[in-house]
Write a protein that holds these residues in place. Structure first.
Motif, PDB file in Angstrom:
ATOM      1  N   MET A 240      32.093  34.401  36.315  1.00 22.82           N
ATOM      2  CA  MET A 240      32.468  36.026  36.231  1.00 22.82           C
ATOM      3  C   MET A 240      32.669  36.772  37.602  1.00 22.82           C
ATOM      4  SD  MET A 240      30.709  37.773  33.198  1.00 22.82           S
ATOM      5  CE  MET A 240      31.091  37.539  31.336  1.00 22.82           C
ATOM      6  N   THR A 241      33.431  37.711  37.762  1.00 22.05           N
ATOM      7  CA  THR A 241      33.526  38.358  38.779  1.00 22.05           C
ATOM      8  C   THR A 241      32.680  39.653  38.860  1.00 22.05           C
ATOM      9  OG1 THR A 241      35.287  39.563  37.919  1.00 22.05           O
ATOM     10  CG2 THR A 241      36.047  37.503  39.277  1.00 22.05           C
ATOM     11  N   ASN A 242      32.393  40.080  40.081  1.00 22.67           N
ATOM     12  CA  ASN A 242      31.522  41.292  40.059  1.00 22.67           C
ATOM     13  C   ASN A 242      31.988  42.421  39.412  1.00 22.67           C
ATOM     14  OD1 ASN A 242      29.847  39.692  41.899  1.00 22.67           O
ATOM     15  ND2 ASN A 242      30.164  40.764  43.652  1.00 22.67           N
ATOM     16  N   ARG A 243      33.153  42.496  39.421  1.00 26.04           N
ATOM     17  CA  ARG A 243      33.667  43.868  38.829  1.00 26.04           C
ATOM     18  C   ARG A 243      35.164  43.598  38.650  1.00 26.04           C
ATOM     19  NH1 ARG A 243      34.387  49.341  42.128  1.00 26.04           N
ATOM     20  NH2 ARG A 243      31.812  48.902  42.607  1.00 26.04           N
ATOM     21  N   THR A 244      35.837  44.119  37.359  1.00 31.45           N
ATOM     22  CA  THR A 244      37.172  44.168  36.955  1.00 31.45           C
ATOM     23  C   THR A 244      37.854  45.373  36.770  1.00 31.45           C
ATOM     24  OG1 THR A 244      38.808  43.075  35.564  1.00 31.45           O
ATOM     25  CG2 THR A 244      36.937  43.870  34.314  1.00 31.45           C
ATOM     26  N   SER A 245      38.792  46.075  37.219  1.00 30.82           N
ATOM     27  CA  SER A 245      39.538  47.104  37.035  1.00 30.82           C
ATOM     28  C   SER A 245      40.280  47.033  35.602  1.00 30.82           C
ATOM     29  CB  SER A 245      40.060  47.439  38.142  1.00 30.82           C
ATOM     30  OG  SER A 245      39.414  47.760  39.125  1.00 30.82           O
ATOM     31  N   PHE A 246      40.343  48.398  35.107  1.00 33.71           N
ATOM     32  CA  PHE A 246      41.139  48.306  33.857  1.00 33.71           C
ATOM     33  C   PHE A 246      41.804  49.826  33.820  1.00 33.71           C
ATOM     34  CE2 PHE A 246      41.844  49.977  29.492  1.00 33.71           C
ATOM     35  CZ  PHE A 246      42.227  48.709  28.846  1.00 33.71           C
ATOM     36  N   SER A 247      43.198  49.906  33.849  1.00 37.99           N
ATOM     37  CA  SER A 247      43.900  51.050  33.572  1.00 37.99           C
ATOM     38  C   SER A 247      44.009  51.472  32.227  1.00 37.99           C
ATOM     39  CB  SER A 247      45.298  50.854  34.359  1.00 37.99           C
ATOM     40  OG  SER A 247      46.095  51.978  34.136  1.00 37.99           O
ATOM     41  N   CYS A 248      43.527  52.625  32.207  1.00 42.93           N
ATOM     42  CA  CYS A 248      43.603  53.253  30.611  1.00 42.93           C
ATOM     43  C   CYS A 248      44.967  53.638  30.281  1.00 42.93           C
ATOM     44  CB  CYS A 248      42.478  54.501  30.449  1.00 42.93           C
ATOM     45  SG  CYS A 248      40.822  53.936  30.756  1.00 42.93           S
ATOM     46  N   GLY A 249      45.701  53.999  31.495  1.00 43.85           N
ATOM     47  CA  GLY A 249      47.350  54.539  31.136  1.00 43.85           C
ATOM     48  C   GLY A 249      47.147  55.953  30.787  1.00 43.85           C
TER      49      GLY A 249
ATOM     50  N   LYS B  54      40.100  40.709  27.511  1.00 47.18           N
ATOM     51  CA  LYS B  54      40.308  40.178  28.568  1.00 47.18           C
ATOM     52  C   LYS B  54      39.219  40.462  29.814  1.00 47.18           C
ATOM     53  CE  LYS B  54      44.877  38.676  26.956  1.00 47.18           C
ATOM     54  NZ  LYS B  54      46.345  38.724  27.417  1.00 47.18           N
ATOM     55  N   SER B  55      39.145  41.758  29.770  1.00 51.67           N
ATOM     56  CA  SER B  55      38.503  42.218  31.053  1.00 51.67           C
ATOM     57  C   SER B  55      37.093  41.879  30.624  1.00 51.67           C
ATOM     58  CB  SER B  55      38.366  43.820  31.181  1.00 51.67           C
ATOM     59  OG  SER B  55      39.892  44.088  31.462  1.00 51.67           O
ATOM     60  N   LEU B  56      36.346  42.137  29.802  1.00 49.33           N
ATOM     61  CA  LEU B  56      35.255  41.638  29.441  1.00 49.33           C
ATOM     62  C   LEU B  56      34.937  40.198  29.849  1.00 49.33           C
ATOM     63  CD1 LEU B  56      34.046  43.395  26.351  1.00 49.33           C
ATOM     64  CD2 LEU B  56      32.989  43.423  28.314  1.00 49.33           C
ATOM     65  N   GLN B  57      35.798  39.029  29.402  1.00 44.49           N
ATOM     66  CA  GLN B  57      35.730  37.864  29.767  1.00 44.49           C
ATOM     67  C   GLN B  57      35.490  37.578  31.128  1.00 44.49           C
ATOM     68  OE1 GLN B  57      39.207  36.089  27.766  1.00 44.49           O
ATOM     69  NE2 GLN B  57      38.205  36.347  25.922  1.00 44.49           N
ATOM     70  N   LYS B  58      36.206  38.627  32.038  1.00 41.25           N
ATOM     71  CA  LYS B  58      35.995  38.486  33.557  1.00 41.25           C
ATOM     72  C   LYS B  58      34.826  38.905  34.127  1.00 41.25           C
ATOM     73  CE  LYS B  58      41.062  38.985  34.028  1.00 41.25           C
ATOM     74  NZ  LYS B  58      42.012  39.876  34.471  1.00 41.25           N
ATOM     75  N   SER B  59      34.169  40.170  33.695  1.00 43.48           N
ATOM     76  CA  SER B  59      33.029  40.902  34.263  1.00 43.48           C
ATOM     77  C   SER B  59      32.290  41.663  33.130  1.00 43.48           C
ATOM     78  CB  SER B  59      33.595  41.685  35.385  1.00 43.48           C
ATOM     79  OG  SER B  59      32.424  42.420  36.040  1.00 43.48           O
ATOM     80  N   ALA B  60      31.071  41.858  33.491  1.00 45.66           N
ATOM     81  CA  ALA B  60      30.359  43.110  32.632  1.00 45.66           C
ATOM     82  C   ALA B  60      30.374  44.279  33.194  1.00 45.66           C
ATOM     83  CB  ALA B  60      29.049  42.433  32.235  1.00 45.66           C
ATOM     84  N   VAL B  61      30.883  44.383  34.377  1.00 46.50           N
ATOM     85  CA  VAL B  61      31.184  45.447  35.195  1.00 46.50           C
ATOM     86  C   VAL B  61      32.488  45.914  35.166  1.00 46.50           C
ATOM     87  CG1 VAL B  61      30.709  46.807  37.444  1.00 46.50           C
ATOM     88  CG2 VAL B  61      28.990  45.001  36.464  1.00 46.50           C
ATOM     89  N   ILE B  62      32.941  47.241  34.602  1.00 51.62           N
ATOM     90  CA  ILE B  62      34.327  47.372  34.405  1.00 51.62           C
ATOM     91  C   ILE B  62      34.652  48.641  34.893  1.00 51.62           C
ATOM     92  CG2 ILE B  62      36.089  47.682  32.612  1.00 51.62           C
ATOM     93  CD1 ILE B  62      35.021  45.708  30.835  1.00 51.62           C
ATOM     94  N   GLU B  63      35.579  48.975  35.732  1.00 52.91           N
ATOM     95  CA  GLU B  63      36.112  50.196  36.448  1.00 52.91           C
ATOM     96  C   GLU B  63      37.241  50.836  35.659  1.00 52.91           C
ATOM     97  OE1 GLU B  63      36.561  51.035  40.798  1.00 52.91           O
ATOM     98  OE2 GLU B  63      38.458  50.218  40.251  1.00 52.91           O
ATOM     99  N   LEU B  64      36.977  51.829  34.980  1.00 53.05           N
ATOM    100  CA  LEU B  64      37.855  52.344  34.054  1.00 53.05           C
ATOM    101  C   LEU B  64      38.794  53.228  35.177  1.00 53.05           C
ATOM    102  CD1 LEU B  64      36.019  53.110  30.815  1.00 53.05           C
ATOM    103  CD2 LEU B  64      37.744  50.996  31.290  1.00 53.05           C
ATOM    104  N   LYS B  65      40.207  53.066  35.085  1.00 55.78           N
ATOM    105  CA  LYS B  65      40.987  53.894  35.898  1.00 55.78           C
ATOM    106  C   LYS B  65      41.668  54.986  34.829  1.00 55.78           C
ATOM    107  CE  LYS B  65      42.026  50.500  39.613  1.00 55.78           C
ATOM    108  NZ  LYS B  65      42.896  49.855  40.184  1.00 55.78           N
ATOM    109  N   ALA B  66      40.968  56.253  34.962  1.00 57.63           N
ATOM    110  CA  ALA B  66      41.616  57.296  33.707  1.00 57.63           C
ATOM    111  C   ALA B  66      42.503  58.518  34.381  1.00 57.63           C
ATOM    112  CB  ALA B  66      40.431  57.290  32.923  1.00 57.63           C
ATOM    113  N   ASP B  67      42.620  58.295  35.552  1.00 60.39           N
ATOM    114  CA  ASP B  67      43.146  59.742  36.173  1.00 60.39           C
ATOM    115  C   ASP B  67      44.515  60.019  35.420  1.00 60.39           C
ATOM    116  OD1 ASP B  67      44.249  57.325  37.615  1.00 60.39           O
ATOM    117  OD2 ASP B  67      44.942  58.456  39.019  1.00 60.39           O
ATOM    118  N   LYS B  68      45.352  59.001  34.808  1.00 58.05           N
ATOM    119  CA  LYS B  68      46.630  59.264  34.218  1.00 58.05           C
ATOM    120  C   LYS B  68      46.568  59.742  32.592  1.00 58.05           C
ATOM    121  CE  LYS B  68      48.958  56.691  37.572  1.00 58.05           C
ATOM    122  NZ  LYS B  68      49.813  55.445  37.777  1.00 58.05           N
TER     123      LYS B  68
END
Length: 94
Positions: free
Chosen positions: A1-10, A27-41
């Protein structure tokens, strides 16, 4: 697992996109338990979309991780507040 994974909310966090978003979040959860949610859009959010993210928050916490919000949109913040989900989504201090 990586330290953090980014996820775009669209742009749309709604029922029409819930199934595909759920698959992408898994899929993001399989990579990391720390998820950065990009939600500006995010310009549209409904109960189904936010419930999916609330379930994500529970699962991330269960795995010992956390969510990191990257510039949540006013639409997202307002909808979460109106639905009483700000705390469940860990949005209170953003």
């Amino acid at each position: 697992m990586t330290n953090r994974t980014s996820f775009s909310c669209g742009e749309n966090l709604d029922i029409a996109h819930a199934n595909s978003m759920h698959q992408r979040l898994q899929k993001s959860l399989q990579k990391s338990a720390v998820i950065e949610l990009k939600a500006d859009k995010v310009s549209k959010a409904d109960t189904a979309g936010l419930q999916l993210l609330a379930a994500l928050a529970i699962e991330v916490t269960r795995r010992g991780g956390h969510l990191i919000w990257k510039k949540p949109s006013d639409t997202l913040l307002t909808t979460a507040q109106q639905l009483g989900l700000s705390q469940a989504l860990m949005l209170e201090n953003t």
